[in-house]
Design a protein around this motif. Structure first.
Motif, PDB file in Angstrom:
ATOM      1  N   ALA A   1      66.852  11.298 -42.099  1.00 27.20           N
ATOM      2  CA  ALA A   1      67.001  10.923 -40.882  1.00 27.20           C
ATOM      3  C   ALA A   1      65.783  11.559 -40.036  1.00 27.20           C
ATOM      4  O   ALA A   1      65.686  12.775 -40.046  1.00 27.20           O
ATOM      5  N   VAL A   2      64.939  10.976 -39.106  1.00 28.99           N
ATOM      6  CA  VAL A   2      64.048  11.574 -38.307  1.00 28.99           C
ATOM      7  C   VAL A   2      64.217  11.378 -36.833  1.00 28.99           C
ATOM      8  O   VAL A   2      64.612  10.194 -36.492  1.00 28.99           O
ATOM      9  N   PHE A   3      64.099  12.398 -36.132  1.00 27.61           N
ATOM     10  CA  PHE A   3      64.454  12.436 -34.537  1.00 27.61           C
ATOM     11  C   PHE A   3      63.091  12.656 -33.919  1.00 27.61           C
ATOM     12  O   PHE A   3      62.590  14.151 -33.845  1.00 27.61           O
ATOM     13  N   PRO A   4      62.562  11.563 -33.359  1.00 27.41           N
ATOM     14  CA  PRO A   4      61.427  11.796 -32.457  1.00 27.41           C
ATOM     15  C   PRO A   4      61.543  12.659 -31.299  1.00 27.41           C
ATOM     16  O   PRO A   4      62.919  12.492 -30.526  1.00 27.41           O
ATOM     17  N   LYS A   5      60.763  13.483 -30.824  1.00 24.82           N
ATOM     18  CA  LYS A   5      61.109  14.169 -29.439  1.00 24.82           C
ATOM     19  C   LYS A   5      59.512  14.258 -28.595  1.00 24.82           C
ATOM     20  O   LYS A   5      58.619  13.902 -29.286  1.00 24.82           O
ATOM     21  N   GLY A   6      59.819  14.433 -27.301  1.00 29.74           N
ATOM     22  CA  GLY A   6      58.332  14.650 -26.490  1.00 29.74           C
ATOM     23  C   GLY A   6      58.090  13.366 -26.131  1.00 29.74           C
ATOM     24  O   GLY A   6      56.704  13.108 -25.891  1.00 29.74           O
ATOM     25  N   THR A   7      58.948  12.387 -26.136  1.00 32.07           N
ATOM     26  CA  THR A   7      58.477  10.781 -25.985  1.00 32.07           C
ATOM     27  C   THR A   7      58.278  10.644 -24.364  1.00 32.07           C
ATOM     28  O   THR A   7      57.648   9.725 -24.030  1.00 32.07           O
ATOM     29  N   ASP A   8      58.870  11.399 -23.530  1.00 31.45           N
ATOM     30  CA  ASP A   8      58.786  11.280 -22.105  1.00 31.45           C
ATOM     31  C   ASP A   8      57.797  12.055 -21.639  1.00 31.45           C
ATOM     32  O   ASP A   8      57.503  13.129 -21.667  1.00 31.45           O
ATOM     33  N   VAL A   9      56.825  11.201 -20.915  1.00 30.15           N
ATOM     34  CA  VAL A   9      55.597  11.875 -20.492  1.00 30.15           C
ATOM     35  C   VAL A   9      55.946  13.085 -19.274  1.00 30.15           C
ATOM     36  O   VAL A   9      55.093  13.802 -19.116  1.00 30.15           O
ATOM     37  N   ALA A  10      56.944  12.860 -18.812  1.00 28.74           N
ATOM     38  CA  ALA A  10      57.315  13.760 -17.783  1.00 28.74           C
ATOM     39  C   ALA A  10      58.041  15.025 -17.928  1.00 28.74           C
ATOM     40  O   ALA A  10      58.409  15.969 -16.905  1.00 28.74           O
ATOM     41  N   ILE A  11      58.381  15.183 -19.311  1.00 28.68           N
ATOM     42  CA  ILE A  11      58.997  16.476 -19.606  1.00 28.68           C
ATOM     43  C   ILE A  11      58.781  16.675 -21.167  1.00 28.68           C
ATOM     44  O   ILE A  11      58.681  15.894 -21.865  1.00 28.68           O
ATOM     45  N   ASP A  12      58.663  17.982 -21.445  1.00 28.80           N
ATOM     46  CA  ASP A  12      58.478  18.317 -22.863  1.00 28.80           C
ATOM     47  C   ASP A  12      59.672  18.566 -23.675  1.00 28.80           C
ATOM     48  O   ASP A  12      60.720  18.418 -22.854  1.00 28.80           O
ATOM     49  N   SER A  13      59.532  18.466 -24.906  1.00 31.90           N
ATOM     50  CA  SER A  13      60.885  18.535 -25.830  1.00 31.90           C
ATOM     51  C   SER A  13      60.448  19.522 -26.928  1.00 31.90           C
ATOM     52  O   SER A  13      59.872  19.000 -27.963  1.00 31.90           O
ATOM     53  N   TYR A  14      60.910  20.767 -26.760  1.00 32.32           N
ATOM     54  CA  TYR A  14      60.567  21.719 -27.903  1.00 32.32           C
ATOM     55  C   TYR A  14      61.794  21.411 -29.045  1.00 32.32           C
ATOM     56  O   TYR A  14      61.516  21.282 -30.055  1.00 32.32           O
ATOM     57  N   SER A  15      63.151  21.397 -28.728  1.00 36.67           N
ATOM     58  CA  SER A  15      64.271  21.347 -29.437  1.00 36.67           C
ATOM     59  C   SER A  15      64.164  19.882 -30.063  1.00 36.67           C
ATOM     60  O   SER A  15      63.880  19.007 -29.414  1.00 36.67           O
ATOM     61  N   GLY A  16      64.851  19.894 -31.290  1.00 42.23           N
ATOM     62  CA  GLY A  16      65.198  18.895 -31.992  1.00 42.23           C
ATOM     63  C   GLY A  16      66.385  18.154 -31.288  1.00 42.23           C
ATOM     64  O   GLY A  16      66.533  17.027 -31.656  1.00 42.23           O
ATOM     65  N   PHE A  17      67.107  18.799 -30.198  1.00 41.28           N
ATOM     66  CA  PHE A  17      68.401  18.172 -29.906  1.00 41.28           C
ATOM     67  C   PHE A  17      68.134  17.463 -28.479  1.00 41.28           C
ATOM     68  O   PHE A  17      69.083  16.524 -28.412  1.00 41.28           O
ATOM     69  N   GLN A  18      67.313  18.002 -27.726  1.00 36.61           N
ATOM     70  CA  GLN A  18      67.232  17.541 -26.309  1.00 36.61           C
ATOM     71  C   GLN A  18      65.825  17.820 -25.790  1.00 36.61           C
ATOM     72  O   GLN A  18      65.136  18.986 -26.400  1.00 36.61           O
ATOM     73  N   ASP A  19      65.522  17.475 -24.492  1.00 30.91           N
ATOM     74  CA  ASP A  19      64.586  17.836 -24.019  1.00 30.91           C
ATOM     75  C   ASP A  19      64.623  19.353 -23.336  1.00 30.91           C
ATOM     76  O   ASP A  19      65.560  19.680 -23.071  1.00 30.91           O
ATOM     77  N   ASN A  20      63.446  19.660 -22.632  1.00 35.60           N
ATOM     78  CA  ASN A  20      63.639  21.139 -22.264  1.00 35.60           C
ATOM     79  C   ASN A  20      64.292  21.350 -21.061  1.00 35.60           C
ATOM     80  O   ASN A  20      64.742  22.369 -20.750  1.00 35.60           O
ATOM     81  N   GLY A  21      64.710  20.138 -20.330  1.00 33.98           N
ATOM     82  CA  GLY A  21      65.638  20.446 -19.029  1.00 33.98           C
ATOM     83  C   GLY A  21      67.092  19.984 -19.725  1.00 33.98           C
ATOM     84  O   GLY A  21      68.042  20.031 -18.806  1.00 33.98           O
TER      85      GLY A  21
END
Length: 211
Positions: A103-123
């Motif tokens: 399984a592959v989990f995309p991240k950083g897809t929301d222009v308004a917030i970054d996502s370093y973690s594979g589990f959730q965005d930075n906020g």
């Protein structure tokens, strides 16, 4: 005990020569390939940015790569354009045995917030589904490796602990950016403080993950 290997952002743009190449990043691919068959589940995260992502310095007038800005109400390092959706740079490294990834989990897809973690965005506002997936598979113990140690690997490993997994970092399966001298060492210390165990691929292959 059921185990999972989490491969963090093993993508072309993070390899040497890529848009945001991590020094020595290509050396972790053979480590990933060697470890896969020792785990019940193999999952991968994938930076997957739209072209207008707010973490790109090019999308901020007058900004330079490495500048500190604000995104989603949080401090944000500005990066070169990288891992844009549906580009070769966002693809997994060709040498990676991607067929073994369940399984592959995309991240950083929301222009308004970054996502370093594979589990959730930075906020912590939106989950990727990785925790739910692993829990549904009955996974209790995870090993984390990939790129880069001081950003996405650190965030993923710490969030894995917070999600209730026993977490091991594969040290020789990671490389860091070290944007500021000592960032990698500080990242390792932060992971250990959060409850992450450190090991290397040789020990994992010999002994596996033990509670």
């Amino acid at each position: 005990m059921k185990t999972a290997l989490i491969l963090v952002d093993l993508q072309n743009d993070f390899l040497p020569g890529g848009a945001l190449g991590v020094p020595g990043g290509d050396a972790v691919i053979p480590v990933a390939n060697a470890l896969m068959d020792s785990f019940d589940v193999v999952a991968a995260t994938q930076d997957w940015h739209p072209a207008d992502h707010g973490s790109f310095a090019a999308n901020h007038a007058g900004a330079q790569v490495g500048d500190l800005a604000e995104l989603g109400g949080l401090p944000q390092v500005l990066w070169p354009v990288h891992c844009m959706q549906d580009t070769p740079g966002a693809a997994f490294a060709p040498e990676l045995n991607a067929a073994r990834i369940a399984a592959v989990f995309p991240k950083g897809t929301d222009v308004a917030i970054d996502s370093y973690s594979g589990f959730q965005d930075n906020g912590g506002r939106r989950q990727t589904g990785l925790a739910d997936y692993l829990q549904a598979q009955g996974v209790t113990d995870v090993a984390v490796m990939g790129l880069a140690t001081d950003y996405c690997v650190k965030a993923t490993a710490i969030d894995a602990v917070a999600a209730g997994f026993r977490v091991t970092l594969v040290t020789d399966g990671c490389r860091g950016v070290d944007l500021a001298d000592g960032d990698v060492e500080r990242a390792l210390a932060a992971m250990v403080a959060a409850g992450v165990r450190l090991t290397d691929s040789k020990q994992l292959l010999e002994k596996g993950l033990k509670p």
